[in-house]
Enzyme design. Structure first.
Site, PDB file in Angstrom:
ATOM      1  N   GLY A 153       0.846  -1.270   0.103  1.00  0.00           N
ATOM      2  CA  GLY A 153       0.086   0.012  -0.013  1.00  0.00           C
ATOM      3  C   GLY A 153       0.610   1.339  -0.058  1.00  0.00           C
ATOM      4  N   ALA A 154       1.705   1.333  -0.840  1.00  0.00           N
ATOM      5  CA  ALA A 154       2.894   2.399  -0.823  1.00  0.00           C
ATOM      6  C   ALA A 154       2.821   3.537  -1.726  1.00  0.00           C
ATOM      7  CB  ALA A 154       4.226   1.779  -1.116  1.00  0.00           C
ATOM      8  N   SER A 155       1.633   3.407  -2.439  1.00  0.00           N
ATOM      9  CA  SER A 155       1.276   4.469  -3.498  1.00  0.00           C
ATOM     10  C   SER A 155       0.820   5.894  -2.869  1.00  0.00           C
ATOM     11  CB  SER A 155       0.260   4.076  -4.475  1.00  0.00           C
ATOM     12  OG  SER A 155      -0.980   3.950  -3.852  1.00  0.00           O
ATOM     13  N   ASP A 177      -2.887  -7.465  -5.260  1.00  0.00           N
ATOM     14  CA  ASP A 177      -4.089  -7.200  -4.033  1.00  0.00           C
ATOM     15  C   ASP A 177      -3.507  -8.110  -3.163  1.00  0.00           C
ATOM     16  OD1 ASP A 177      -6.143  -7.243  -2.330  1.00  0.00           O
ATOM     17  OD2 ASP A 177      -7.617  -7.719  -3.922  1.00  0.00           O
ATOM     18  N   ALA A 209     -11.223  -4.423  14.703  1.00  0.00           N
ATOM     19  CA  ALA A 209     -11.187  -5.797  14.698  1.00  0.00           C
ATOM     20  C   ALA A 209      -9.763  -6.092  13.914  1.00  0.00           C
ATOM     21  CB  ALA A 209     -12.469  -6.664  14.179  1.00  0.00           C
ATOM     22  N   ALA A 210     -10.020  -5.663  12.668  1.00  0.00           N
ATOM     23  CA  ALA A 210      -8.651  -6.156  11.829  1.00  0.00           C
ATOM     24  C   ALA A 210      -7.367  -5.501  12.278  1.00  0.00           C
ATOM     25  CB  ALA A 210      -8.997  -5.495  10.476  1.00  0.00           C
ATOM     26  N   LYS A 211      -7.396  -4.377  13.164  1.00  0.00           N
ATOM     27  CA  LYS A 211      -5.914  -4.017  13.572  1.00  0.00           C
ATOM     28  C   LYS A 211      -5.773  -4.587  14.801  1.00  0.00           C
ATOM     29  CE  LYS A 211      -5.070  -1.216   9.850  1.00  0.00           C
ATOM     30  NZ  LYS A 211      -4.023  -1.483   9.032  1.00  0.00           N
ATOM     31  N   TYR A 262     -12.847  -2.036  11.179  1.00  0.00           N
ATOM     32  CA  TYR A 262     -11.262  -1.834  11.063  1.00  0.00           C
ATOM     33  C   TYR A 262     -10.504  -1.925  12.507  1.00  0.00           C
ATOM     34  CZ  TYR A 262      -7.496   1.347   9.625  1.00  0.00           C
ATOM     35  OH  TYR A 262      -6.397   2.163   9.631  1.00  0.00           O
TER      36      TYR A 262
END
Length: 244
Positions: free
Chosen positions: A9-11, A60, A157-159, A155
């Protein structure tokens, strides 16, 4: 054998700042992105203008086949090199109160953070661990994963899951000179926070401002350095004192 850094996700945003900073400290950087090729190319060009080495690697992170195919191709082009620094930064938001949250909002957010971490990290560990080559894995978590944020059950929960994975994996690989840490940014000035009521939220932050992506990148670069070799399993908050 050259050691590379891969930033997912470096863009844009924090990922962009991290890629630039890691290049500045001397690492060749692999820039991952999903769809915004133009922005990724701009990051690569900035790195080259400052004398660094950068290449693009689109895929992805939540798609296992896409991850494996992209990394297979990279390894074929770099038979004598390996990714020694992995920054799992890719993440998305799809905020909603839980009773109105669609299945897709839950799964897309959770899968990007957790499946992405799993597929990429598992794959690259096989090159960090043999003969104690060593490595640095830095996971970009969030204030949401530390304290929970209303409207962000998915979000958060994901983190939070990423934080738990960080602590567990750190214990598994420490003997092979691989460190695993997480950074947990609060409100940072990026595209992801542009739609938030910034003036209202700044009043909640003791520092009375949003952070800058470059400030997060400086922390990531330290954790990627030799000086941080005895730091592992940690979650470092960078939030202007919002939650301590």
């Amino acid at each position: 054998m050259a050691k590379y850094a891969l930033v997912t996700g470096a863009s844009r945003g924090i990922g962009r700042a991290v890629a630039l900073k890691l290049s500045f400290v001397g690492l060749p950087v692999v820039i991952n992105y999903k769809s915004n090729r133009k922005a990724a190319e701009q990051v690569a060009e900035e790195i080259r203008l400052q004398g660094g080495t950068a290449e693009l690697l689109p895929f992805d992170v939540a798609d296992k086949l896409a991850v494996d195919e992209a990394l297979d191709q990279w390894e074929q082009r770099h038979p004598d090199d390996y990714v020694a620094v992995l920054v799992n930064n890719a993440g998305i938001r799809a905020d909603n109160v839980m009773f109105m949250m669609a299945d897709e909002q839950w799964h897309n957010v959770v899968n990007t953070s957790l499946d992405g971490f799993f597929y990429i990290t598992r794959r690259l560990l096989k090159h960090m661990m043999p003969r104690k080559r060593g490595g640095r894995i830095i996971n970009v978590a969030s204030l949401s994963g530390v304290k929970g944020m209303p409207g962000q059950t998915n979000y958060s929960a994901a983190k939070a899951g990423l934080i738990g994975a960080t602590k567990a994996l750190a214990q598994e690989v420490a003997a092979r000179d691989v460190t695993v840490n997480a950074v947990a940014p609060g409100f940072i000035e990026t595209d992801m926070t542009r739609d938030l009521p910034q003036e209202e939220l700044k009043k909640m932050v003791p520092a009375q401002r949003f952070g800058k992506p470059e400030e997060v990148a400086a922390l990531v670069a330290f954790l990627a350095s030799d000086e941080a070799a005895y730091i592992t399993g940690e979650v470092i908050n960078i939030n202007g004192g919002l939650y301590t």
